[in-house]
Design a protein around this motif. Structure first.
Motif, PDB file in Angstrom:
ATOM      1  N   HIS A 251      -2.995   2.965  -3.978  1.00 48.66           N
ATOM      2  CA  HIS A 251      -3.357   3.653  -2.727  1.00 48.66           C
ATOM      3  C   HIS A 251      -4.952   3.862  -3.048  1.00 48.66           C
ATOM      4  O   HIS A 251      -5.430   4.276  -3.873  1.00 48.66           O
ATOM      5  CB  HIS A 251      -2.749   5.248  -2.871  1.00 48.66           C
ATOM      6  CG  HIS A 251      -3.468   6.090  -1.885  1.00 48.66           C
ATOM      7  ND1 HIS A 251      -3.081   6.087  -0.424  1.00 48.66           N
ATOM      8  CD2 HIS A 251      -4.227   7.115  -1.956  1.00 48.66           C
ATOM      9  CE1 HIS A 251      -3.713   6.869   0.191  1.00 48.66           C
ATOM     10  NE2 HIS A 251      -4.500   7.527  -0.847  1.00 48.66           N
TER      11      HIS A 251
ATOM     12  N   LYS B 128      11.053   3.179   5.238  1.00 49.13           N
ATOM     13  CA  LYS B 128      10.202   3.923   4.266  1.00 49.13           C
ATOM     14  C   LYS B 128      11.294   3.658   2.789  1.00 49.13           C
ATOM     15  O   LYS B 128      12.281   3.997   2.889  1.00 49.13           O
ATOM     16  CB  LYS B 128       9.755   5.002   4.439  1.00 49.13           C
ATOM     17  CG  LYS B 128       8.803   5.313   5.488  1.00 49.13           C
ATOM     18  CD  LYS B 128       7.297   4.660   5.173  1.00 49.13           C
ATOM     19  CE  LYS B 128       6.264   5.324   6.289  1.00 49.13           C
ATOM     20  NZ  LYS B 128       4.934   5.041   6.053  1.00 49.13           N
TER      21      LYS B 128
ATOM     22  N   ASN C 258       1.240   5.608  -0.099  1.00 45.40           N
ATOM     23  CA  ASN C 258       0.663   7.052   0.273  1.00 45.40           C
ATOM     24  C   ASN C 258      -0.200   7.792  -0.636  1.00 45.40           C
ATOM     25  O   ASN C 258      -0.387   7.167  -2.091  1.00 45.40           O
ATOM     26  CB  ASN C 258       1.640   7.958   0.998  1.00 45.40           C
ATOM     27  CG  ASN C 258       2.758   8.484   0.164  1.00 45.40           C
ATOM     28  OD1 ASN C 258       2.858   8.116  -1.083  1.00 45.40           O
ATOM     29  ND2 ASN C 258       3.518   9.263   0.446  1.00 45.40           N
TER      30      ASN C 258
ATOM     31  N   GLN D 276       2.910   3.080   2.690  1.00 43.78           N
ATOM     32  CA  GLN D 276       2.252   3.590   3.715  1.00 43.78           C
ATOM     33  C   GLN D 276       2.555   2.901   5.158  1.00 43.78           C
ATOM     34  O   GLN D 276       2.594   3.699   6.058  1.00 43.78           O
ATOM     35  CB  GLN D 276       0.600   3.325   3.268  1.00 43.78           C
ATOM     36  CG  GLN D 276      -0.305   3.913   4.252  1.00 43.78           C
ATOM     37  CD  GLN D 276      -1.771   4.036   3.804  1.00 43.78           C
ATOM     38  OE1 GLN D 276      -2.083   4.774   2.939  1.00 43.78           O
ATOM     39  NE2 GLN D 276      -2.553   3.124   4.127  1.00 43.78           N
TER      40      GLN D 276
ATOM     41  N   THR E 193       0.807  -1.164  -0.063  1.00 41.28           N
ATOM     42  CA  THR E 193      -0.089  -0.099   0.094  1.00 41.28           C
ATOM     43  C   THR E 193       0.936   1.118   0.073  1.00 41.28           C
ATOM     44  O   THR E 193       2.020   1.309   0.679  1.00 41.28           O
ATOM     45  CB  THR E 193      -0.863   0.005   1.404  1.00 41.28           C
ATOM     46  OG1 THR E 193      -0.206  -0.143   2.483  1.00 41.28           O
ATOM     47  CG2 THR E 193      -1.852  -1.154   1.026  1.00 41.28           C
TER      48      THR E 193
END
Length: 208
Positions: free
Chosen positions: A144, A166, A87, A101, A85
């Motif tokens: 997303h 990240k 952002n 995410q 997933t």
């Protein structure tokens, strides 16, 4: 875009990724008011992973895991795909790059570092991987779900930077489009099942 996907592997098409994303939306839309608050997102990821791996397994791609992280790899091991997933920047050609995410750990950091090493060979990296069949580029199917726009955007991208759990940099991003979602008229397929496909599931060896 289709031509670039075929360069990565002849089995890759926009329609294949769209089908997997649609399957994920179907999973999201099956949750009810009685479901846990996070059930929609969780079910969407589960079903997206399942559908992508099932579709590619029918053309002899290899299903495998590394520390419970689900991968699907091409028969020649030149390319592997993982679903994440992303952002709100996912699927956009804007000023900001997307990122994952949910925070990721050692598995993601490891495959991003391997991608960086391959990219040291510049554009020869993918050819090298195919010829030697020793190194695997790991691409991310990033999507997303935008609750405000009621759509899911998705892209297939090559991560080459990782920091603080990240992904921070992408060598290449293939923005594949978006799918609108209206649960009120979303039709979940109820096809009669065919004979089960033969799926090649590999043992957990910790490698590609």
């Amino acid at each position: 875009m289709e031509a670039r996907l075929r360069e990565l592997h002849p089995d890759l098409k926009i329609s294949l990724f769209r089908d997997a994303i649609m399957g994920g939306l179907g999973g999201r839309n099956e949750v009810t008011r009685a479901s846990a608050p996070t059930a929609g997102g969780v079910q969407q990821w589960f079903k997206t992973v399942e559908d992508l791996r099932t579709l590619l397994a029918t053309v002899q791609w290899h299903i495998h895991e590394q520390q419970n992280c689900p991968f699907i790899s091409s028969p020649d091991r030149a390319i592997s795909i993982v679903v994440m997933t992303g952002n709100i920047e996912t699927g956009k050609n804007g000023f900001e790059d997307p990122t994952n995410q949910a925070e990721k750990g050692a598995v993601a950091e490891n495959f991003v570092q391997k991608n960086i090493q391959l990219e040291l060979f510049n554009r020869k990296s993918f050819k090298l991987a195919k010829e030697n069949k020793k190194e695997t580029q790991v691409w991310v199917l990033l999507y997303h779900y935008d609750k405000a726009l009621k759509e899911v955007r998705f892209e297939l991208s090559l991560p080459t930077g990782f920091d603080n759990k990240k992904i921070t940099e992408w060598e290449e991003r293939l923005v594949l489009g978006s799918i609108p979602n209206n649960p009120a008229d979303f039709t979940i397929r109820k096809d009669e099942p065919n004979a089960p496909a033969t799926v090649d599931v590999e043992p957990k060896t910790g490698t590609f």
